[in-house]
Design a protein around this motif. Structure first.
Motif, short mmCIF file in Angstrom:
data_model
loop_
_atom_site.label_atom_id
_atom_site.label_comp_id
_atom_site.label_asym_id
_atom_site.label_seq_id
_atom_site.Cartn_x
_atom_site.Cartn_y
_atom_site.Cartn_z
N VAL A 166 1.00 -1.17 0.08
CA VAL A 166 0.11 -0.16 -0.06
C VAL A 166 1.08 1.22 0.04
O VAL A 166 1.98 1.34 0.27
CB VAL A 166 -1.00 -0.14 1.28
N SER A 167 0.43 2.41 -0.19
CA SER A 167 1.06 3.68 -0.65
C SER A 167 1.51 4.15 0.95
O SER A 167 1.19 3.77 1.66
CB SER A 167 0.30 4.56 -1.19
N GLU A 168 2.68 5.02 0.86
CA GLU A 168 3.13 5.46 2.17
C GLU A 168 2.07 6.37 2.79
O GLU A 168 1.95 6.34 4.15
CB GLU A 168 4.47 6.57 1.71
N ARG A 169 1.21 7.25 1.98
CA ARG A 169 0.30 7.84 2.86
C ARG A 169 -0.89 6.82 3.58
O ARG A 169 -1.26 7.41 4.55
CB ARG A 169 -0.32 8.72 1.50
N VAL A 170 -1.06 5.85 2.66
CA VAL A 170 -2.20 5.02 3.49
C VAL A 170 -1.50 4.43 4.67
O VAL A 170 -2.34 4.20 5.72
CB VAL A 170 -2.64 3.75 2.25
N ALA A 171 -0.34 3.87 4.31
CA ALA A 171 0.32 3.31 5.68
C ALA A 171 0.58 3.90 6.84
O ALA A 171 0.65 3.62 7.98
CB ALA A 171 1.71 2.61 5.11
N SER A 172 0.66 5.55 6.64
CA SER A 172 0.86 6.31 7.69
C SER A 172 -0.60 6.83 8.41
O SER A 172 -0.43 7.65 9.24
CB SER A 172 1.71 7.48 7.27
N GLY A 173 -1.46 6.53 7.58
CA GLY A 173 -2.75 6.65 8.29
C GLY A 173 -3.35 8.25 7.92
O GLY A 173 -4.07 8.73 8.50
N VAL A 174 -2.75 8.94 6.89
CA VAL A 174 -3.16 10.27 6.56
C VAL A 174 -4.39 10.02 5.83
O VAL A 174 -4.62 9.22 5.01
CB VAL A 174 -2.14 10.65 5.54
N SER A 175 -5.33 11.02 6.04
CA SER A 175 -6.55 10.87 5.41
C SER A 175 -6.67 11.40 4.09
O SER A 175 -5.60 11.99 3.36
CB SER A 175 -7.60 11.80 6.18
N TYR A 176 -7.61 10.84 3.38
CA TYR A 176 -7.83 11.07 1.69
C TYR A 176 -7.97 12.63 1.47
O TYR A 176 -7.29 13.20 0.63
CB TYR A 176 -9.10 10.49 1.02
N ARG A 177 -8.63 13.33 2.37
CA ARG A 177 -8.89 14.73 2.31
C ARG A 177 -7.65 15.41 2.56
O ARG A 177 -7.35 16.50 1.95
CB ARG A 177 -9.92 15.22 3.25
#
Length: 504
Positions: free
Chosen positions: A190-201
């Motif tokens: 999964v991407s770095e953003r998803v793995a770090s829990g950063v929201s879609y917005r």
């Protein structure tokens, strides 16, 4: 990422590298056959520029759209979609009967190129989060590597003789099959953003609706030209798309990111638009040396390949912004020297240009990923999309239009000086993204007298040099911008990568 072993990490990098190689095959082989298309389908220089451009700007459609959904559909599905586009586009080019069938085939292949980069950039940023600029430069060494291999294969066919342009275009299938085979059974993280829990917005907000409007406006500029839409409809549609984005993002975007999107445009025009035209632009001088013009592109690509592999050391020493400022200055010097170079001096000028453009793409993406890690795939790919849009819609056509305008003005001056009517005989009216213009009618040029052809070829050669002088101004502008950013960061304590979780 825990499921991705070091060996698996290496295979994923190899798959992404092979896919980027396929996109560069599409690029160089189109650049090497564009003059053949011009002869077979009686195209003007501006129409040739439009075909070179459509090999670039649709890239932005898939790279931006897939950035919005890639965390849901995954890297694997995105790369399979790219392979499908490459195969379909290649089939259309093989059966082309004129300008619009060439346009359609090139358009679909460009969609595939965008899908490749939509997956490859965030994938590498995720796999090598500790050293993004270094590994993004290494990933994009695949671009010049593919141009070298594709160019050598195409010129090898030329030396053997008996092959038309379709055989050169068919070479594109080789790297497409390679990365398709590598995709089979591969596991992706999964991407770095998803793995770090950063929201879609939060991801959407990093880029913001101002950047979304810039990209939508450029896309609709070309869509409006193709479908003869009024400017009101084109820009109104772009505004609606930006408003939809704003509804979800709730942010105009980070000012630094918006600036990076804007500065990526002249960077991309300097590299990609010039590379699209370089074989054609340097043909007169290279012919005088008894060499194929494609050697200029292959030589500069070899420089780019080596430099991108080892760029990490220089980036750590100068920092990415210092590297980009230096690269812009070298590219400007190289292009200006190439516009007036003759004989072996072309090699020296091409060296400056090749070294300069080496650092543009991967380093600029590295800056975006390091400064806006919460932006994930969206910030990375909006930046790349903005560059491709500018290169495809404006840059390639601008270089073609510069040649048509220079040739037209030269013809009129010749008519006034020698009391001839060559302008009336050989110019015809066309329409481009810049409006109506007059260009040489290639069908009439083909049956012109030897005396008239000598005049027209002389003017065409001068026009090619004028085009290089015009594009040389762009890296001068980007150099000044990067120097300004260096000073701005210095006031803040110096450039350093942002880690997810830090306060901005």
């Amino acid at each position: 990422m825990d499921m991705i072993t070091r060996k698996g990490q290496g295979w994923l990098f190899t798959t992404a590298f092979a896919a980027i190689t396929a996109t560069s095959f599409c690029f160089i082989l189109r650049a090497l056959v564009i003059d053949n298309w011009g002869i077979d389908f009686t195209l003007t220089e501006t129409q040739k520029g439009e075909l070179l451009g459509v090999g670039l700007w649709p890239f932005s459609i898939t790279i931006v759209l897939m950035s919005l959904f890639i965390d849901r559909i995954g890297f694997r599905v995105t790369l399979w979609f790219a392979a499908l586009c490459h195969i379909m586009g290649l089939g259309l080019l093989f059966t082309a009967t004129g300008y619009w069938s060439l346009y359609a085939g090139t358009f679909i292949m460009a969609l595939g190129n965008g899908a490749v980069e939509a997956a490859a950039n965030p994938l590498i940023a995720t796999l090598f989060a500790h050293d993004k600029s270094k590994w993004l430069n290494r990933l994009h060494a695949a671009w010049p590597g593919g141009m070298i291999l594709g160019g050598l294969l195409a010129m090898g066919l030329d030396s053997l003789g008996g092959f038309d342009w379709r055989m050169k275009v068919g070479l594109m299938i080789i790297p497409v099959l390679v990365y398709t085979v590598l995709l089979i059974g591969r596991k992706f993280p999964v991407s770095e953003r998803v793995a770090s829990g950063v929201s879609y917005r939060t991801m959407l907000g990093e880029a913001g609706f101002i950047s979304a409007f810039i990209l939508a406006a450029l896309i609709m500029l070309e869509v409006g030209r193709v479908f003869a839409l009024s400017p009101v409809v084109s820009f109104g549609t772009a505004a609606v798309l930006a408003l939809i984005y704003a509804f979800f993002a709730r942010s105009p975007g980070r000012p630094l990111f918006i600036l990076l999107v804007l500065v990526m445009m002249p960077l991309a025009v300097t590299e990609l638009s010039t590379d699209s035209w370089i074989s054609s632009l340097m043909t007169p001088e290279m012919n005088r040396l008894g060499l194929a013009a494609g050697w200029v592109l292959i030589y500069t690509s070899a420089l780019v390949f080596v430099i991108r592999i080892f760029a990490g050391t220089l980036i750590k020493w100068l920092n990415p912004l210092g590297v980009l400022a230096m690269a812009s200055a070298l590219a400007a010097a190289g292009l200006f020297l190439m516009s007036g170079a003759t004989g072996l001096a072309i090699l020296a000028a091409a060296t400056f240009y090749g070294i300069g453009k080496s650092f543009f793409w991967g380093t600029a993406l590295g800056v975006a990923s390091e400064q806006f890690p919460k932006g994930g795939a969206v910030t990375l790919n909006m930046l790349a999309g903005g560059g491709m849009l500018a290169a495809g819609i404006v840059g390639s056509v601008l270089l073609g239009a510069a040649q048509d305008n220079s040739t037209r003005d030269g013809l009129r001056l010749h008519d006034a000086t020698h009391q001839t009517t060559l302008s009336e005989q050989y110019l015809t009216e066309r329409v481009s993204v810049f409006g109506r213009y007059k260009a040489l009618d290639e069908a009439k040029v083909a049956v012109a007298s030897d005396a008239d052809k000598a005049v027209l070829e002389g003017l065409s050669g001068s026009a090619k040099k004028d085009a290089l002088k015009e594009v040389a101004l762009l890296p001068v502008i980007t150099c000044l911008i990067f120097l300004g950013l260096i000073l701005w960061f210095r006031r803040k304590g110096g450039y350093k990568p942002v880690v997810i979780g830090e306060m901005h």
